[in-house]
Structure formats: C-alpha cells, structure tokens
Design a protein around this motif. Structure first.
Motif, PDB file in Angstrom:
ATOM      1  N   GLY A 220      17.959   3.960  -5.139  1.00 23.40           N
ATOM      2  CA  GLY A 220      16.790   3.119  -5.356  1.00 23.40           C
ATOM      3  C   GLY A 220      15.833   3.682  -6.382  1.00 23.40           C
ATOM      4  O   GLY A 220      14.638   3.364  -6.365  1.00 23.40           O
ATOM      5  N   LEU A 221      16.348   4.499  -7.314  1.00 22.24           N
ATOM      6  CA  LEU A 221      15.529   5.085  -8.372  1.00 22.24           C
ATOM      7  C   LEU A 221      15.737   4.316  -9.674  1.00 22.24           C
ATOM      8  O   LEU A 221      16.747   3.632  -9.840  1.00 22.24           O
ATOM      9  CB  LEU A 221      15.910   6.561  -8.584  1.00 22.24           C
ATOM     10  CG  LEU A 221      15.583   7.517  -7.434  1.00 22.24           C
ATOM     11  CD1 LEU A 221      16.251   8.874  -7.669  1.00 22.24           C
ATOM     12  CD2 LEU A 221      14.077   7.687  -7.291  1.00 22.24           C
ATOM     13  N   PRO A 222      14.807   4.428 -10.635  1.00 24.32           N
ATOM     14  CA  PRO A 222      14.974   3.741 -11.927  1.00 24.32           C
ATOM     15  C   PRO A 222      16.207   4.235 -12.684  1.00 24.32           C
ATOM     16  O   PRO A 222      16.525   5.422 -12.651  1.00 24.32           O
ATOM     17  CB  PRO A 222      13.691   4.104 -12.692  1.00 24.32           C
ATOM     18  CG  PRO A 222      12.710   4.506 -11.648  1.00 24.32           C
ATOM     19  CD  PRO A 222      13.508   5.136 -10.552  1.00 24.32           C
ATOM     20  N   SER A 223      16.889   3.314 -13.344  1.00 23.03           N
ATOM     21  CA  SER A 223      18.073   3.681 -14.120  1.00 23.03           C
ATOM     22  C   SER A 223      17.743   4.666 -15.233  1.00 23.03           C
ATOM     23  O   SER A 223      18.580   5.482 -15.615  1.00 23.03           O
ATOM     24  CB  SER A 223      18.716   2.422 -14.717  1.00 23.03           C
ATOM     25  OG  SER A 223      19.175   1.561 -13.701  1.00 23.03           O
ATOM     26  N   MET A 224      16.517   4.574 -15.759  1.00 23.91           N
ATOM     27  CA  MET A 224      16.101   5.493 -16.823  1.00 23.91           C
ATOM     28  C   MET A 224      16.145   6.942 -16.354  1.00 23.91           C
ATOM     29  O   MET A 224      16.517   7.837 -17.102  1.00 23.91           O
ATOM     30  CB  MET A 224      14.680   5.152 -17.310  1.00 23.91           C
ATOM     31  CG  MET A 224      14.577   3.870 -18.088  1.00 23.91           C
ATOM     32  SD  MET A 224      15.431   3.957 -19.671  1.00 23.91           S
ATOM     33  CE  MET A 224      14.910   2.383 -20.385  1.00 23.91           C
ATOM     34  N   LEU A 225      15.750   7.178 -15.100  1.00 21.88           N
ATOM     35  CA  LEU A 225      15.797   8.532 -14.552  1.00 21.88           C
ATOM     36  C   LEU A 225      17.242   9.002 -14.426  1.00 21.88           C
ATOM     37  O   LEU A 225      17.567  10.163 -14.712  1.00 21.88           O
ATOM     38  CB  LEU A 225      15.095   8.583 -13.191  1.00 21.88           C
ATOM     39  CG  LEU A 225      15.056   9.944 -12.501  1.00 21.88           C
ATOM     40  CD1 LEU A 225      14.394  10.989 -13.386  1.00 21.88           C
ATOM     41  CD2 LEU A 225      14.304   9.835 -11.172  1.00 21.88           C
ATOM     42  N   GLY A 226      18.129   8.102 -14.011  1.00 20.89           N
ATOM     43  CA  GLY A 226      19.547   8.436 -13.934  1.00 20.89           C
ATOM     44  C   GLY A 226      20.140   8.737 -15.293  1.00 20.89           C
ATOM     45  O   GLY A 226      20.957   9.652 -15.441  1.00 20.89           O
TER      46      GLY A 226
ATOM     47  N   TYR B  87       9.520  10.714 -15.968  1.00 21.99           N
ATOM     48  CA  TYR B  87      10.933  10.941 -15.680  1.00 21.99           C
ATOM     49  C   TYR B  87      11.488  12.091 -16.517  1.00 21.99           C
ATOM     50  O   TYR B  87      12.320  12.884 -16.048  1.00 21.99           O
ATOM     51  CB  TYR B  87      11.757   9.674 -15.948  1.00 21.99           C
ATOM     52  CG  TYR B  87      11.311   8.466 -15.179  1.00 21.99           C
ATOM     53  CD1 TYR B  87      10.709   8.590 -13.928  1.00 21.99           C
ATOM     54  CD2 TYR B  87      11.481   7.177 -15.690  1.00 21.99           C
ATOM     55  CE1 TYR B  87      10.292   7.472 -13.216  1.00 21.99           C
ATOM     56  CE2 TYR B  87      11.078   6.057 -14.986  1.00 21.99           C
ATOM     57  CZ  TYR B  87      10.472   6.211 -13.755  1.00 21.99           C
ATOM     58  OH  TYR B  87      10.066   5.108 -13.053  1.00 21.99           O
ATOM     59  N   THR B  88      11.027  12.178 -17.764  1.00 23.29           N
ATOM     60  CA  THR B  88      11.472  13.263 -18.650  1.00 23.29           C
ATOM     61  C   THR B  88      11.057  14.621 -18.095  1.00 23.29           C
ATOM     62  O   THR B  88      11.857  15.560 -18.039  1.00 23.29           O
ATOM     63  CB  THR B  88      10.887  13.076 -20.059  1.00 23.29           C
ATOM     64  OG1 THR B  88      11.334  11.827 -20.600  1.00 23.29           O
ATOM     65  CG2 THR B  88      11.326  14.206 -20.989  1.00 23.29           C
ATOM     66  N   LEU B  89       9.802  14.728 -17.691  1.00 22.88           N
ATOM     67  CA  LEU B  89       9.316  16.003 -17.173  1.00 22.88           C
ATOM     68  C   LEU B  89      10.010  16.364 -15.865  1.00 22.88           C
ATOM     69  O   LEU B  89      10.423  17.510 -15.655  1.00 22.88           O
ATOM     70  CB  LEU B  89       7.804  15.961 -16.952  1.00 22.88           C
ATOM     71  CG  LEU B  89       7.257  17.323 -16.531  1.00 22.88           C
ATOM     72  CD1 LEU B  89       7.086  18.228 -17.728  1.00 22.88           C
ATOM     73  CD2 LEU B  89       5.952  17.190 -15.796  1.00 22.88           C
ATOM     74  N   LEU B  90      10.171  15.381 -14.987  1.00 24.41           N
ATOM     75  CA  LEU B  90      10.845  15.633 -13.714  1.00 24.41           C
ATOM     76  C   LEU B  90      12.271  16.117 -13.955  1.00 24.41           C
ATOM     77  O   LEU B  90      12.734  17.070 -13.312  1.00 24.41           O
ATOM     78  CB  LEU B  90      10.846  14.354 -12.876  1.00 24.41           C
ATOM     79  CG  LEU B  90      11.435  14.475 -11.473  1.00 24.41           C
ATOM     80  CD1 LEU B  90      10.556  15.360 -10.597  1.00 24.41           C
ATOM     81  CD2 LEU B  90      11.583  13.104 -10.827  1.00 24.41           C
ATOM     82  N   THR B  91      12.962  15.471 -14.887  1.00 24.15           N
ATOM     83  CA  THR B  91      14.331  15.886 -15.220  1.00 24.15           C
ATOM     84  C   THR B  91      14.354  17.296 -15.787  1.00 24.15           C
ATOM     85  O   THR B  91      15.229  18.108 -15.441  1.00 24.15           O
ATOM     86  CB  THR B  91      14.943  14.908 -16.239  1.00 24.15           C
ATOM     87  OG1 THR B  91      14.968  13.595 -15.677  1.00 24.15           O
ATOM     88  CG2 THR B  91      16.359  15.321 -16.600  1.00 24.15           C
ATOM     89  N   ALA B  92      13.400  17.596 -16.665  1.00 21.62           N
ATOM     90  CA  ALA B  92      13.342  18.937 -17.259  1.00 21.62           C
ATOM     91  C   ALA B  92      13.138  20.010 -16.196  1.00 21.62           C
ATOM     92  O   ALA B  92      13.774  21.067 -16.227  1.00 21.62           O
ATOM     93  CB  ALA B  92      12.221  18.998 -18.295  1.00 21.62           C
TER      94      ALA B  92
END
Length: 345
Positions: free
Chosen positions: A122-128, A159-164
């Motif tokens: 249920g997360l945004p596709s961009m984050l995936g 999302y970028t920062l979380l991924t980093a």
C-alpha cells in the motif's frame, strides 16, 4: 548610458551571494561527514544524511534556503554526470555472457520487485521505483539519479531521502554479513565476486566486503559492481523519457524541460570517452572525487530539508519494502551462482 555588461556583474554577484550560505552549510556538513567516515569508519552518505537532518531548523531560513535548494537539486545532476567517467565498456567482456545476463536480470527484476512490493504494502509506486532502483543498481547514487528524472514534488523528495537512509543502512549490514555467507557457502573467488558485486548496494561497501575475504575477491566484486553502475545509464534514460510529460508539469514557468536531461548526455559522453581510452587515469580519478563530493553535499542538503516527523509518518512499511528488496537481490544472485555450478559442471 550604463553598459549591459556592467549591470550583469552586480546581478551575478547578488545571486552568488544569496546562494553561498546554504551551499556553505551543506558543504561543511559534507566535510564533517567525510572526516568522521575516514577517521572512524562507517558510511559517508549516512553520516551526511543524519548530520543534515540535525540542521533541519535552517531549512526555511531565508539566508540558507536558496543554497540548500541548489545543492539538493543541481549538484546531484553534476555528480551523476561525472560518474560516467568510471564506466569502461571492455569490462563487459571480462564478465562473460552469463555474468552480464545475470546482472542485467538483477537490476531489472529488483526494480520490478520493488514496484510490486510497494503496491502490495500500500505504498506509492514511486517509492518502490526509487528503492528498487537504488538496491538494484548502485545504491544512493542511483537513487539520486532516478529521483532527478521524476517530477519535482515534495513527496518524491521525502521518498528519495527515505530510500537513501534505508540503502545506507542495509548496504552497511550487507558488507558485514555477506562475507559470512560467502565463507559458509564455500564460494570460489569468481562466485564470491559475482555474488557480492551483484547484491550489495553501494560501490564502497562492495569493495569493503570483497577485501574482507581477499584482494582477488575484491577485484572480482568491483568488476561485477561496475557493470551494475553502467546499467544506470539505460535505466535513467528510460525513466527520463517515461516521466518527461510529468516533469514538464512541475517545472517552473518559462523553463524548458529537455526530453533527455543534459547530465545524462554528459554521463554517456564521458562513458564513451573512457571506453575509447581517451580519458587518463588522473582525469577518471578526479572526476570520481568531484562526483562523490557533489553527491555527499547533495545528500546533506536533502537531510537539511527533511523533517523526521514527516519521515515517521510513513511508518514501518518502507523498512519491510527495502529489507525485502535486499533479500530478493541477494537470493537471486545466490541462485545464479548455484545454477552456474550445476550447468557449468
């Protein structure tokens, strides 16, 4: 009548002066993070992120904001462009067809898995897309490059920062744990290099994990990893074309949005020149150093712009997403190694 050139100089001086406080803030954070990493160990990018977050109170400062925005959005493109100098096409032949096919599969399948897993959670596709690309290609550098092709929104910045942050943590864990897997599974030098280079997120951690075992494994792992770095170009080109229309919608009024961003053109040009042997070792080393400084400064700027409260709102699901992606690509590469044993015997 005052000549136009004399008017231009004060304007440029005023613009530069407005940018300096924010750029200097992010630069000092990058220097501090690098000092801690080099003298006490640990991931340079993660230190830059955490130190940047500590200065979030300056994100809305009128003096610092312009320079922070420039560091977060423009420096990253310059840094990614210079990564092209590290790509050498001849490395492909050293991996063999099976190795090349396996690594292409690792990148494509991990990105697809990330998007699918994000939807299931249920997360945004961009984050995936960001986390799958960062995990599958070359860690934080790939995350920042992919982010620069997406629409410039507040959500995509978060999302970028979380991924980093997630990639920095999981890449460090992989550097420590994966050599244990190599020894337990009894992998040969070539197998260990393919597994480590094909599954660990960041280049520095790949080198570190390989050298924990032996210099030979370190070289083999670096070769496999550099091919994954080379995959950054086609992936980012595809994404730039895919999201071109959406980027135009979020672009500032009056600004042009090229189909292919200039940093991708420079990336490809440097990769071509290096593959033809036209770049000296000194130029390649200098480009890599400048690129890393740009990326560290940019990630520090992203940290300054980010509120921990907003990150916390995303909850536990992103952790599950990024850990599952790390497990997926590691499992895939181990499967490739064992299939190579079966069919190569």
């Amino acid at each position: 009548m005052i000549p136009p050139s004399s008017l231009a100089q004060p304007v440029m001086f005023t613009q530069t002066r407005a940018l300096l406080p924010g750029i200097m803030l992010c630069g000092v954070i990058a220097i501090a993070a690098t000092f801690v990493s080099e003298h006490y160990g640990g991931p340079q990018f993660l230190y830059a992120l955490l130190m940047g977050i500590a200065f979030h109170f300056l994100a809305d400062s009128e003096k610092c904001q312009p320079g922070i925005e420039l560091s977060a959005k423009k420096l990253v493109r310059f840094g990614v462009a210079l990564l092209g100098a590290r790509i050498v096409a001849s490395d492909v032949s050293d991996l063999g067809l099976a190795g090349v096919g396996a690594l292409i599969g690792a990148v494509a399948l991990t990105i697809g898995f990330g998007i699918l897993m994000a939807r299931l959670l249920g997360l945004p596709s961009m984050l995936g897309l960001l986390s799958g690309g960062g995990t599958g290609i070359c860690g934080i550098s790939a995350t920042l490059a992919i982010s620069s092709t997406l629409p410039a929104t507040r959500e995509n910045e978060r999302y970028t920062l979380l991924t980093a942050i997630g990639i920095a943590i999981f890449s460090t864990l992989a550097m420590v744990l994966y050599p244990l897997i190599v020894k337990h599974a009894g992998l040969s030098t070539a197998e260990a290099g393919l597994f480590l280079g094909g599954s660990i997120h960041d280049v520095a951690q790949v080198v570190g994990a390989g050298l924990i075992i032996s210099p030979e494994v370190g070289d083999a792992a670096t070769l496999a990893k550099m091919f994954r770095v080379a995959m950054l170009m086609p992936v980012v080109v595809i994404l730039a074309l895919t999201f071109h229309a959406e980027r135009k919608k979020t672009a500032t009024a009056g600004s042009k949005t090229p189909i292919l961003p200039m940093f991708l053109v420079v990336f490809a040009g440097l990769a071509a020149l290096n593959s033809l042997g036209l770049l000296s070792h000194q130029v390649v080393e200098a480009s890599s150093t400048v690129s890393r400084w740009c990326l560290v400064t940019s990630i520090a700027a992203l940290g300054v712009k980010t509120s921990l409260e907003k990150l916390a709102e995303l909850g536990w699901k992103p952790i599950v997403l990024m850990s599952s992606e790390a497990i997926f690509i590691a499992g895939y590469m181990l499967l490739v190694v064992y299939l190579g044993r079966v069919f190569g015997a």
